[in-house]
Design a protein around this motif. Sequence first.
Motif, PDB file in Angstrom:
ATOM      1  N   VAL A 178      -5.186  12.541   0.911  1.00  0.00           N
ATOM      2  CA  VAL A 178      -4.137  11.624   0.458  1.00  0.00           C
ATOM      3  C   VAL A 178      -4.787  10.440  -0.246  1.00  0.00           C
ATOM      4  O   VAL A 178      -5.659   9.766   0.315  1.00  0.00           O
ATOM      5  CB  VAL A 178      -3.283  11.145   1.644  1.00  0.00           C
ATOM      6  N   HIS A 179      -4.371  10.199  -1.487  1.00  0.00           N
ATOM      7  CA  HIS A 179      -4.886   9.078  -2.271  1.00  0.00           C
ATOM      8  C   HIS A 179      -3.921   7.903  -2.202  1.00  0.00           C
ATOM      9  O   HIS A 179      -2.707   8.067  -2.337  1.00  0.00           O
ATOM     10  CB  HIS A 179      -5.087   9.511  -3.732  1.00  0.00           C
ATOM     11  N   ILE A 218      -7.835   9.409   2.221  1.00  0.00           N
ATOM     12  CA  ILE A 218      -7.934   9.821   3.620  1.00  0.00           C
ATOM     13  C   ILE A 218      -7.580  11.300   3.701  1.00  0.00           C
ATOM     14  O   ILE A 218      -6.507  11.726   3.260  1.00  0.00           O
ATOM     15  CB  ILE A 218      -6.986   9.008   4.519  1.00  0.00           C
ATOM     16  N   ALA A 219      -8.478  12.088   4.279  1.00  0.00           N
ATOM     17  CA  ALA A 219      -8.233  13.521   4.447  1.00  0.00           C
ATOM     18  C   ALA A 219      -7.501  13.782   5.750  1.00  0.00           C
ATOM     19  O   ALA A 219      -7.773  13.147   6.782  1.00  0.00           O
ATOM     20  CB  ALA A 219      -9.550  14.278   4.432  1.00  0.00           C
ATOM     21  N   THR A 220      -6.554  14.710   5.709  1.00  0.00           N
ATOM     22  CA  THR A 220      -5.819  15.060   6.919  1.00  0.00           C
ATOM     23  C   THR A 220      -6.683  15.943   7.819  1.00  0.00           C
ATOM     24  O   THR A 220      -7.613  16.606   7.350  1.00  0.00           O
ATOM     25  CB  THR A 220      -4.557  15.853   6.568  1.00  0.00           C
ATOM     26  N   PRO A 221      -6.407  15.948   9.105  1.00  0.00           N
ATOM     27  CA  PRO A 221      -7.052  16.961   9.963  1.00  0.00           C
ATOM     28  C   PRO A 221      -6.669  18.360   9.475  1.00  0.00           C
ATOM     29  O   PRO A 221      -5.556  18.585   8.996  1.00  0.00           O
ATOM     30  CB  PRO A 221      -6.470  16.668  11.347  1.00  0.00           C
ATOM     31  N   VAL A 249       0.850  -1.187   0.000  1.00  0.00           N
ATOM     32  CA  VAL A 249       0.000   0.000   0.000  1.00  0.00           C
ATOM     33  C   VAL A 249       0.888   1.241   0.000  1.00  0.00           C
ATOM     34  O   VAL A 249       1.856   1.319   0.768  1.00  0.00           O
ATOM     35  CB  VAL A 249      -0.929  -0.002   1.225  1.00  0.00           C
ATOM     36  N   TYR A 250       0.547   2.226  -0.846  1.00  0.00           N
ATOM     37  CA  TYR A 250       1.392   3.415  -0.966  1.00  0.00           C
ATOM     38  C   TYR A 250       0.550   4.592  -1.456  1.00  0.00           C
ATOM     39  O   TYR A 250      -0.541   4.432  -2.005  1.00  0.00           O
ATOM     40  CB  TYR A 250       2.546   3.160  -1.942  1.00  0.00           C
ATOM     41  N   VAL A 251       1.076   5.792  -1.256  1.00  0.00           N
ATOM     42  CA  VAL A 251       0.409   7.028  -1.675  1.00  0.00           C
ATOM     43  C   VAL A 251       0.686   7.283  -3.154  1.00  0.00           C
ATOM     44  O   VAL A 251       1.813   7.141  -3.626  1.00  0.00           O
ATOM     45  CB  VAL A 251       0.896   8.212  -0.820  1.00  0.00           C
ATOM     46  N   THR A 252      -0.374   7.672  -3.874  1.00  0.00           N
ATOM     47  CA  THR A 252      -0.204   7.986  -5.298  1.00  0.00           C
ATOM     48  C   THR A 252      -0.240   9.487  -5.571  1.00  0.00           C
ATOM     49  O   THR A 252       0.473   9.971  -6.451  1.00  0.00           O
ATOM     50  CB  THR A 252      -1.304   7.307  -6.125  1.00  0.00           C
ATOM     51  N   GLU A 253      -1.065  10.227  -4.838  1.00  0.00           N
ATOM     52  CA  GLU A 253      -1.127  11.671  -5.028  1.00  0.00           C
ATOM     53  C   GLU A 253      -1.788  12.325  -3.820  1.00  0.00           C
ATOM     54  O   GLU A 253      -2.396  11.649  -2.985  1.00  0.00           O
ATOM     55  CB  GLU A 253      -1.905  12.026  -6.301  1.00  0.00           C
ATOM     56  N   VAL A 254      -1.653  13.657  -3.752  1.00  0.00           N
ATOM     57  CA  VAL A 254      -2.221  14.438  -2.653  1.00  0.00           C
ATOM     58  C   VAL A 254      -2.968  15.621  -3.249  1.00  0.00           C
ATOM     59  O   VAL A 254      -2.436  16.345  -4.098  1.00  0.00           O
ATOM     60  CB  VAL A 254      -1.125  14.938  -1.685  1.00  0.00           C
ATOM     61  N   ASP A 255      -4.221  15.798  -2.822  1.00  0.00           N
ATOM     62  CA  ASP A 255      -5.001  16.968  -3.226  1.00  0.00           C
ATOM     63  C   ASP A 255      -4.992  17.986  -2.080  1.00  0.00           C
ATOM     64  O   ASP A 255      -5.371  17.651  -0.945  1.00  0.00           O
ATOM     65  CB  ASP A 255      -6.449  16.571  -3.537  1.00  0.00           C
TER      66      ASP A 255
END
Length: 315
Positions: free
Chosen positions: A278-279, A299-302, A220-226
């Motif tokens: 975070v995607h 998952i959205a950050t605080p 499992v890994y991060v692909t992009e961040v909005d």
Amino acid sequence: MLRAGRLLPVLTVLALLAALGSALWLSGASARADGPVGPCENTNVCVGASTPPTDGSGGSGGGGGGGGGVRVCEYQGTTYPCSTDFGTFDPDDGCYYEQVEPQPPAGDPDWHGHAPGDGGVYLKTCPYTPGGGSANVWMAAAPAVPPVVTPAELAQRALAMIHRTAAGVGTAPSNDGKRTALVGSPIWLWINKDGTDYATKADPLSATAAVPGLSVTANVYVTEVDWDMGDQGAAPKCGAGTPYRDSDGAKPSPDCGYSYTQPSIGQPDERYAITATVHWSVTWVATNGAGDTFALDPIATPATTLRVSELQVLN
């Protein structure tokens, strides 16, 4: 006409043949049951199983989910071969069953009051249970064939072992409430990478799930961040960003920066709320060559906040 002297040997031979035929039928009914006598359900034919069987099926079977699966049989937390020389495994009692061939004649005690065609007589062998042995038993139907465990199902088991947490947002100027950013000045943005907050494809979060004959590893890994900067402006087109260091001075971020065009006056607490979504993706691969890649729920950050002011120039 046979004389009395000749009749006795003939009767003796007939008796021996009848006994031999009976012994051969019993031997066919319990062809693989040898060893010491042990407790079982039918004392008519009851002998112990002295050695564990070998898996005669290889434990494999067809299945979906990106490749063939395997059949898995468990009893009280332990995995056993689903098919052996003893027959088919029944996970309800930990024993093997194989239909007796030929079936006993009508009226035989092994039918337990049933008639031929009403179910069948099976050789029950319990090599792994305390006091286990072999016996002929009547059953309405053979034990059900265990389901196939597919690679995709194991991938879901592996994925369930991986715990993703919401990442934190870092900014420079700091979002600790003591610093103020200026309109038009460069702001650094990054995702905190502590713990499991963030994982790259080169350094993913991993877990493996396995059954006899098949295992699957999920990464499992991060692909992009909005990014959402809270000012209705164009979101930064960047990823996880680079943490700011004091030695960076007034330089802009090399990969994830932003500049506000308006101060945060009028915002709640006169601060802009900054969030990052975070995607994530998962890539899994099985030992039989199957595999897949698909996206996970983001998952959205605080939210973090940042005060932005205009530079006042005095004449």
